[in-house]
Scaffold this active site. Structure first.
Site, PDB file in Angstrom:
ATOM      1  N   ASP A 288      -6.533  10.493  15.231  1.00  0.00           N
ATOM      2  CA  ASP A 288      -7.587   9.688  15.736  1.00  0.00           C
ATOM      3  C   ASP A 288      -9.453  10.633  15.046  1.00  0.00           C
ATOM      4  O   ASP A 288      -9.527  10.946  15.678  1.00  0.00           O
ATOM      5  CB  ASP A 288      -7.548   9.502  17.177  1.00  0.00           C
ATOM      6  CG  ASP A 288      -9.010   9.599  18.147  1.00  0.00           C
ATOM      7  OD1 ASP A 288      -9.703   9.458  19.046  1.00  0.00           O
ATOM      8  OD2 ASP A 288      -9.413   8.602  17.051  1.00  0.00           O
TER       9      ASP A 288
ATOM     10  N   ASP B 108      -8.119   1.710  14.108  1.00  0.00           N
ATOM     11  CA  ASP B 108      -8.606   2.828  15.037  1.00  0.00           C
ATOM     12  C   ASP B 108      -6.939   3.389  15.447  1.00  0.00           C
ATOM     13  O   ASP B 108      -6.682   3.138  15.993  1.00  0.00           O
ATOM     14  CB  ASP B 108      -9.195   2.997  15.991  1.00  0.00           C
ATOM     15  CG  ASP B 108      -9.466   4.211  17.009  1.00  0.00           C
ATOM     16  OD1 ASP B 108     -10.956   4.272  17.718  1.00  0.00           O
ATOM     17  OD2 ASP B 108      -9.020   5.688  16.908  1.00  0.00           O
TER      18      ASP B 108
ATOM     19  N   ASP C 202       0.006  -1.802   5.364  1.00  0.00           N
ATOM     20  CA  ASP C 202      -0.092  -3.051   4.314  1.00  0.00           C
ATOM     21  C   ASP C 202       0.459  -3.623   5.080  1.00  0.00           C
ATOM     22  O   ASP C 202      -0.718  -5.154   4.977  1.00  0.00           O
ATOM     23  CB  ASP C 202       2.035  -2.673   4.346  1.00  0.00           C
ATOM     24  CG  ASP C 202       1.754  -1.996   3.833  1.00  0.00           C
ATOM     25  OD1 ASP C 202       3.428  -1.440   3.580  1.00  0.00           O
ATOM     26  OD2 ASP C 202       2.017  -1.900   2.535  1.00  0.00           O
TER      27      ASP C 202
ATOM     28  N   GLU D   5     -18.282   7.411  16.894  1.00  0.00           N
ATOM     29  CA  GLU D   5     -17.890   6.623  17.920  1.00  0.00           C
ATOM     30  C   GLU D   5     -17.552   7.729  18.721  1.00  0.00           C
ATOM     31  O   GLU D   5     -17.109   7.575  19.687  1.00  0.00           O
ATOM     32  CB  GLU D   5     -16.019   6.283  16.102  1.00  0.00           C
ATOM     33  CG  GLU D   5     -15.591   5.754  17.587  1.00  0.00           C
ATOM     34  CD  GLU D   5     -14.631   5.784  18.776  1.00  0.00           C
ATOM     35  OE1 GLU D   5     -13.894   7.294  18.365  1.00  0.00           O
ATOM     36  OE2 GLU D   5     -13.947   5.181  19.109  1.00  0.00           O
ATOM     37  N   GLU D   6     -16.512   8.761  18.508  1.00  0.00           N
ATOM     38  CA  GLU D   6     -16.110   9.761  19.625  1.00  0.00           C
ATOM     39  C   GLU D   6     -17.071   9.731  20.352  1.00  0.00           C
ATOM     40  O   GLU D   6     -17.185  10.545  21.741  1.00  0.00           O
ATOM     41  CB  GLU D   6     -15.620  10.970  19.178  1.00  0.00           C
ATOM     42  CG  GLU D   6     -14.086  11.180  18.227  1.00  0.00           C
ATOM     43  CD  GLU D   6     -12.958  10.296  18.958  1.00  0.00           C
ATOM     44  OE1 GLU D   6     -12.695   9.556  20.230  1.00  0.00           O
ATOM     45  OE2 GLU D   6     -11.870  10.542  18.337  1.00  0.00           O
TER      46      GLU D   6
ATOM     47  N   ILE E 157       0.966  -1.252   0.303  1.00  0.00           N
ATOM     48  CA  ILE E 157      -0.070   0.271   0.183  1.00  0.00           C
ATOM     49  C   ILE E 157       1.053   1.122   0.208  1.00  0.00           C
ATOM     50  O   ILE E 157       1.988   1.535   1.085  1.00  0.00           O
ATOM     51  CB  ILE E 157      -1.015   0.447   1.145  1.00  0.00           C
ATOM     52  CG1 ILE E 157      -2.004  -1.528   1.250  1.00  0.00           C
ATOM     53  CG2 ILE E 157      -1.817   0.964   1.504  1.00  0.00           C
ATOM     54  CD1 ILE E 157      -2.850  -1.300   0.011  1.00  0.00           C
TER      55      ILE E 157
END
Ligand code: DTR
Ligand code: CA
Ligand code: ZN
Ligand code: ZN
Length: 429
Positions: A128, A191, A297, A162-163, A35
């Protein structure tokens, strides 16, 4: 050479199209591509620009979040994914999850990878969790670049809110019908995977997923540790709560790196893995490139490994090895198999193994015809799939068909200049 366009019909069966001409590794799976770190970082630059243009953050309910989602969605749409935006409401604002399905693969075995796309309101959220979002995005784009056609169905996800308490991923899982939940063979979560003072943590949940990551890191000589603070701390929690195997990667947040960890990983002991955790300094300067590259990767390796593994146990087979020529850009041909002595209907996971030798396989449309004539689409034509041969096993839900009778494989070449033949095919019950 394929000159015809794509056929409009979507597969009617759980097609597991042919595999690309990529390198096999020893366990029969396919080797993942590297990647490009530069691509991953380009996404982070976009996320930073979006935050800067939208009040300094990409938080739930703010314009920067939806702008981030629109950016990711546009990349995926252009790469051939089937994207869905799932809306929900939380704390008075509309939230959004982005789901991207890679066409093909066994719909009864859905391999998912995801990351939360939202930041806290105090900053751009580049580590994040721009880092996880960008790594998942670039892995998905690598699947498209490779025209990967894995045995499992691949689904990628970017979560909202999410937070604020894992809201988007919980909404997704809670609204996933139980039949669909049962089809998710695993969920991989990223994450915070580019922390500036990184550790290399692997979630210790599903052993198979954990092993894939630990073996990959061992292969590059990097020791890993079990992620101990993760339970319930990120989007994998909702999947784990309903019994879906989960795994993931993490480079650390506000906890302090120990001297032992610094000795094996480098970096600075006595300092946080990410001193800008949930702070305004979580910008594009708050990334360790090596950690981001390695985790990108590692995710690609997991997707290729878990996604292309041959999963199915042996069954009773019927085979036809008579060659049948496929005329160039002309009428379809068929090859028949007579099944007898069985009772009842065919299985919900009838395996159709095909071995078609043909240059530019994108010319080909392949169907399974049941004894009553019902057609199950196994493979659509593709104006971009220039690889040769269709040598793969499709899984078809044939449970509404009687098992006994004459089954047929129907193949049509719908574009000029390439020819080939059905070498053999078989049904496994
Ligand atoms: N809750 C995540 C950060 C986080 C903290 N511990 C873990 C463990 C595993 C994954 C993520 C995290 C957040 O702030 O988004
Ligand atoms: Ca790389
Ligand atoms: Zn956070
Ligand atoms: Zn996070």
């Amino acid at each position: 050479m394929a000159v015809a366009g794509l056929l409009a019909a979507s597969p009617t069966s759980s097609a597991m199209p042919d595999r690309p001409a990529a390198a096999d590794v020893s366990d029969g799976t396919l080797a993942a591509p590297d990647i490009p770190l530069s691509n991953v970082k380009a996404h982070l630059t976009q996320f930073q620009s979006i935050a800067t243009a939208n009040g300094g953050n990409r938080a739930h309910g703010r314009t920067g979040y939806k702008a981030s989602l629109d950016y990711v969605k546009a990349k995926l749409d252009a790469a051939g994914f089937t994207t869905t935006v799932q809306q929900f409401t939380y704390s008075g604002s509309t939230g959004y999850n982005l789901i991207a399905d890679w066409p093909g693969g066994d719909p009864n075995q859905v391999l998912m990878a995801g990351a939360h796309l939202d930041s806290v309101s105090s900053g751009a959220g580049i580590n994040d969790n721009g880092s996880g979002s960008a790594a998942v995005l670039e892995t998905a784009l690598a699947v498209s670049r490779a025209q990967l056609q894995p045995t499992k169905h691949l689904r990628f996800a970017w979560w909202g809110a999410e937070e604020l308490g894992l809201v988007g991923s919980r909404y997704y899982v809670n609204n996933l019908p139980s039949t669909d939940r049962a089809r998710v063979s695993g969920y991989i979560n990223l994450d915070m995977v580019g922390s500036p003072n990184p550790g290399y943590f692997v979630y210790d949940d599903d052993p198979a997923i954990e092993k894939v990551f630990k073996d990959w890191y061992a292969g590059i000589g990097v020791p890993t540790e079990i992620e101990t603070e993760g339970d319930g701390r990120s989007d994998h929690a909702s999947f784990k709560n309903v019994g879906i195997p989960v795994g993931g990667l993490f480079t650390g947040a506000s906890r302090t790196k120990t001297s032992a960890q610094a000795a094996k990983w480098g970096g600075t002991s006595g300092h946080a893995f990410d001193r800008c955790y949930h702070s305004s300094c979580d910008t594009t300067t708050n990334i360790n490139d090596t950690a981001l590259d390695r985790n990108s990767d590692a995710l690609a390796h997991a997707i290729w490994t878990l996604g292309t593994a041959e999963p199915l146990p042996p069954g009773e087979s019927y085979e036809n090895t008579t060659d049948v020529a496929i005329p160039d850009n002309a009428a379809a041909v068929t090859s028949a198999l007579t099944v007898s002595g069985r009772t009842g209907n065919a299985p919900a996971a009838l395996r159709v193994g095909v071995d078609i030798k043909h240059t530019w396989r994108g010319d080909l449309v392949v169907d399974l015809l049941a004894p009553d004539g019902t057609a199950y689409r196994l493979k659509n034509s593709s104006s971009s799939d220039s690889a040769d041969n269709v040598i793969t096993t499709y899984t078809v839900d044939a449970s509404s068909e009687t098992a006994n009778g004459t089954w047929r494989l129907r193949v049509q070449d719908v574009a000029a200049q390439d020819t080939g033949y059905i070498d053999s095919w078989k049904l496994t019950f």
